[in-house]
Write an enzyme that holds these catalytic residues in place. Structure first.
Site, PDB file in Angstrom:
ATOM      1  N   ASP A   1       2.517  10.213 -13.979  1.00 41.50           N
ATOM      2  CA  ASP A   1       2.370   8.771 -13.983  1.00 41.50           C
ATOM      3  C   ASP A   1       3.120   8.169 -15.166  1.00 41.50           C
ATOM      4  O   ASP A   1       2.809   8.469 -16.323  1.00 41.50           O
ATOM      5  CB  ASP A   1       0.878   8.441 -14.067  1.00 41.50           C
TER       6      ASP A   1
ATOM      7  N   THR B   1       5.885   1.778 -12.463  1.00 44.63           N
ATOM      8  CA  THR B   1       6.196   1.804 -13.895  1.00 44.63           C
ATOM      9  C   THR B   1       7.432   2.648 -14.185  1.00 44.63           C
ATOM     10  O   THR B   1       8.278   2.248 -14.973  1.00 44.63           O
ATOM     11  CB  THR B   1       5.023   2.368 -14.707  1.00 44.63           C
ATOM     12  N   THR B   2       7.520   3.808 -13.536  1.00 42.17           N
ATOM     13  CA  THR B   2       8.679   4.662 -13.794  1.00 42.17           C
ATOM     14  C   THR B   2       9.952   3.946 -13.359  1.00 42.17           C
ATOM     15  O   THR B   2      10.959   3.954 -14.071  1.00 42.17           O
ATOM     16  CB  THR B   2       8.540   5.984 -13.021  1.00 42.17           C
TER      17      THR B   2
ATOM     18  N   ASP C   1      -3.687   3.952  -8.791  1.00 45.23           N
ATOM     19  CA  ASP C   1      -2.441   3.270  -8.423  1.00 45.23           C
ATOM     20  C   ASP C   1      -2.470   2.866  -6.954  1.00 45.23           C
ATOM     21  O   ASP C   1      -2.156   1.732  -6.599  1.00 45.23           O
ATOM     22  CB  ASP C   1      -1.224   4.184  -8.648  1.00 45.23           C
TER      23      ASP C   1
HETATM   24  P1  ADP Z   1       6.755   4.634  -9.992  1.00 40.14           P
HETATM   25  O1  ADP Z   1       6.030   4.865 -11.279  1.00 40.14           O
HETATM   26  O2  ADP Z   1       7.972   3.782 -10.210  1.00 40.14           O
HETATM   27  O3  ADP Z   1       5.891   4.157  -8.896  1.00 40.14           O
HETATM   28  P2  ADP Z   1       6.870   7.115  -8.540  1.00 40.14           P
HETATM   29  O4  ADP Z   1       6.985   8.448  -9.184  1.00 40.14           O
HETATM   30  O5  ADP Z   1       5.579   6.733  -7.933  1.00 40.14           O
HETATM   31  O6  ADP Z   1       7.349   6.054  -9.585  1.00 40.14           O
HETATM   32  O7  ADP Z   1       8.001   7.044  -7.426  1.00 40.14           O
HETATM   33  C1  ADP Z   1       8.202   5.900  -6.641  1.00 40.14           C
HETATM   34  C2  ADP Z   1       9.461   6.057  -5.829  1.00 40.14           C
HETATM   35  O8  ADP Z   1       9.366   7.190  -4.958  1.00 40.14           O
HETATM   36  C3  ADP Z   1       9.697   4.857  -4.945  1.00 40.14           C
HETATM   37  O9  ADP Z   1      11.044   4.453  -5.074  1.00 40.14           O
HETATM   38  C4  ADP Z   1       9.421   5.387  -3.537  1.00 40.14           C
HETATM   39  O10 ADP Z   1      10.175   4.734  -2.536  1.00 40.14           O
HETATM   40  C5  ADP Z   1       9.840   6.824  -3.677  1.00 40.14           C
HETATM   41  N1  ADP Z   1       9.285   7.685  -2.641  1.00 40.14           N
HETATM   42  C6  ADP Z   1       8.006   7.881  -2.286  1.00 40.14           C
HETATM   43  N2  ADP Z   1       7.908   8.760  -1.249  1.00 40.14           N
HETATM   44  C7  ADP Z   1       9.179   9.123  -0.947  1.00 40.14           C
HETATM   45  C8  ADP Z   1       9.785   9.997   0.017  1.00 40.14           C
HETATM   46  N3  ADP Z   1       9.054  10.687   0.885  1.00 40.14           N
HETATM   47  N4  ADP Z   1      11.124  10.120   0.001  1.00 40.14           N
HETATM   48  C9  ADP Z   1      11.862   9.443  -0.895  1.00 40.14           C
HETATM   49  N5  ADP Z   1      11.370   8.609  -1.804  1.00 40.14           N
HETATM   50  C10 ADP Z   1      10.065   8.443  -1.835  1.00 40.14           C
HETATM   51 MG    MG Z   2       4.287   5.160  -7.973  1.00 34.43          MG
END
Ligand code: ADP
Ligand code: MG
Length: 556
Positions: free
Chosen positions: A64, A97-98, A392
């Site tokens: 996270d 956030t990331t 989240d």
């Molecule tokens: P954040 O803290 O920004 O929410 P995450 O580690 O939760 O970061 O990653 C979010 C990103 O992962 C988003 O851009 C989302 O579209 C992408 N994502 C989630 N599931 C998939 C998937 N199956 N394939 C590709 N991207 C994905």
């Molecule tokens: Mg996320």
């Protein structure tokens, strides 16, 4: 000693340092980028986890973004500005956030190039600002509407947000629980808007069993025992009192000395204490309460009196539980028993589970609609990461219900917005145009990093994505499971529009904040990596005229 030679600033203390203009910008950009790099590898479902060990030796394993940054113990003002961005993002959107921090880092990298080409920082700042405003407009025009009762789509939103956060194996169950929880606390207001109040959702974790045993319960669970074995434990319609003061003898002042000369006096003193406790219990009984949950302690003698009165009592109930019980039962939290009345009571049904050593409390009022999401995990680390992921996801689904707009994930939205921003850039005059283009390139970092973290070629991915979007495929994104470019919306990789808009603007605001600084005056040591002034005569340009003063220090 050689440090002092570069210290001509008489108005500043001995240890003070000053860095100006481009040096200041480079210094800050480097610090901010370092933070962004640190979280980048955790982006997306295939992102890696970080193990964070605090100075106390506590271990957190997480994916996270905001948790990583908060636990990193960063001691650099610019880096802290970036962390604030992550925190704002977390507060406002609960997710992304990331993404926000990674884009901020990439914007600063692009800005560095522009500054090197002698483009003035104010032009860059203006360009980034224009681009982010436009990006938000584009997100809105690309977004798909979602109805609050579209359970299937909402579950996809929950799943997308949860993936990579230790929830994979049970994501079907968990996303269903999340959607059910949110729907249980959604009400339609007079204007027909859907309002989700997450205060009515209580997240509890229990270790020892698998996440697949997680469940959603009506009402609250209070993991406490009755303070006395003779108390009743089950009520179908209880009047509930919530107290946050101790039900104990009020401590005499620390300074007051009690001098006792005779056994009589001791007895008198004990009688007084007893009377005080009796009075407190009487005050409770007078309100009409059947049940008391106390956030603080309850004296042994008071426990005994309460049991005699047939009142159920539990002590040292968690503050968060008391807060939740208040929402659930309509009780008010009483801080002084002396002024408690029947008005303060809430209504609930209470069921005891002796094996689990807890009470199930359900609000019986019609307005009451609280639920408890009971998360189970095999170990504490697993349960904690699950809790972060589900917190989240809860926020995200709640936001989605309230906001009603979703997007295709896996980089689809970023590539589409970038494509449209490049068109928009043509209409922008001056140097700002270059900054708008740089912004477009920067947000494409997201699909690049998603690919990178999944071990997929990021350049090929981006090329393929761009051409798919040129061909009008607005939902073309990378599905990291399988690694193909496809319609990610159809594939169920669905994100809330609100969080994305927020991430895009907070990233550019953060970058601009860093770029606006052209002078760093520090009372302490500036831990600049790769400092340039090594040898003698290396005084920074522009200050050389005063460099001689350093010699005085050196002569000593
Ligand atoms: P954040 O803290 O920004 O929410 P995450 O580690 O939760 O970061 O990653 C979010 C990103 O992962 C988003 O851009 C989302 O579209 C992408 N994502 C989630 N599931 C998939 C998937 N199956 N394939 C590709 N991207 C994905
Ligand atoms: Mg996320």
């Amino acid at each position: 000693m050689s440090q002092q030679m570069g210290q001509p600033m008489v108005i500043l203390g001995d240890d003070a340092q000053r860095v100006k203009d481009r040096d200041a910008q480079s210094h800050n950009i480097a610090a901010a980028r370092a933070v962004a790099e640190a979280v980048r590898s955790s982006l997306g479902p295939k992102g890696m986890d970080k193990m964070l060990v605090s100075s106390m030796g506590d271990v957190t394993v997480t994916n996270d973004g905001v948790t990583i940054l908060q636990e990193m113990d960063i001691d650099n003002p610019t880096a802290e500005m970036i962390i604030e961005v992550a925190e704002t993002q977390e507060d406002e959107a609960g997710d992304g956030t990331t993404t926000a921090v990674a884009i901020a880092g990439e914007l600063l990298k692009a800005a560095e190039d522009l500054l090197e080409r002698d483009i003035h920082p104010t032009a860059v700042i203006r360009g980034f600002h224009m681009a982010s405003e436009q990006a938000r407009n584009e997100v809105d025009s690309i977004a798909t509407e979602v109805e609050p009762d579209d359970e299937q789509l909402l579950r996809k939103v929950a799943e997308t947000s949860m993936t990579g956060k230790g929830a994979e194996l049970n994501k079907e169950l968990l996303s269903q629980l999340i959607v059910d929880a949110v729907r249980a606390v959604t009400v339609e207001n007079d204007e027909g808007e859907h309002v989700v109040d997450l205060d009515y959702v209580n997240l509890e974790t229990q270790t020892g069993s698998s996440a697949s045993e997680s469940e959603l319960l009506e009402g609250a669970i209070v993991s406490k025992d009755p303070v006395h074995p003779d108390m009743p434990t089950d009520f179908s319609d209880a009047s509930l009192l919530l107290v946050d003061e101790p039900i104990e003898v009020e401590e005499a002042d620390v300074d007051t000395q009690l001098s006792v000369d005779s056994p009589d006096q001791i007895q008198q003193f004990l009688d007084q204490e007893e009377a005080q406790l009796k009075e407190k219990v009487q005050q409770i009984v007078d309100t009409g309460a059947d049940v008391v949950f106390c956030q603080k302690g309850i004296d042994d003698l008071a426990q005994h009196y309460l049991a005699k009165e047939g009142v159920l009592a539990a002590r040292r109930v968690k503050k968060s539980d008391i807060g939740f019980l208040k929402e659930l039962t309509g009780a008010r939290i009483v801080s002084s028993l002396g002024s408690a009345t029947g008005e303060d009571l809430g209504t609930a049904s209470i069921t005891r589970d002796d094996d689990e050593e807890l009470f199930y409390v359900e609000g019986t009022d019609e307005q009451a609609h609280g639920v408890t999401l009971l998360l189970r995990g095999s170990t504490e680390h697993v349960a904690d990461e699950l809790e972060r992921g589900l917190t989240d996801a809860l926020d995200v689904v709640a936001q989605t219900v309230a906001d009603g707009r979703v997007l295709a994930g896996g980089g689809a939205i970023e590539v589409e917005v970038a494509r449209r921003l490049r068109d928009f850039a043509d209409s922008v005059s001056g140097r700002e145009q270059l900054a708008v283009e740089a912004y477009a390139d920067s947000i494409e970092l997201i699909p690049r990093v998603l690919a990178e973290n999944a071990g997929i070629d990021s350049i090929d991915t981006l090329v393929d994505l761009r051409s798919a979007h040129e061909n009008g495929d607005e939902h073309a994104g990378l599905n990291v499971f399988g690694g193909s470019i496809e319609d990610t919306f159809e594939a169920g990789v669905v994100e809330p529009a609100h969080a994305k808009e927020q991430a895009l603007s907070s990233a550019s605001e953060a970058a601009n904040l860093v770029l606006k600084i052209d002078d760093i005056i520090s009372a302490g040591d500036l831990s600049t990596e790769g400092e340039e002034d090594g040898g003698p005569g290396g005084a920074p340009g522009g200050m050389g005229g005063m460099g001689g003063m350093g010699g005085m220090g050196g002569a000593m």
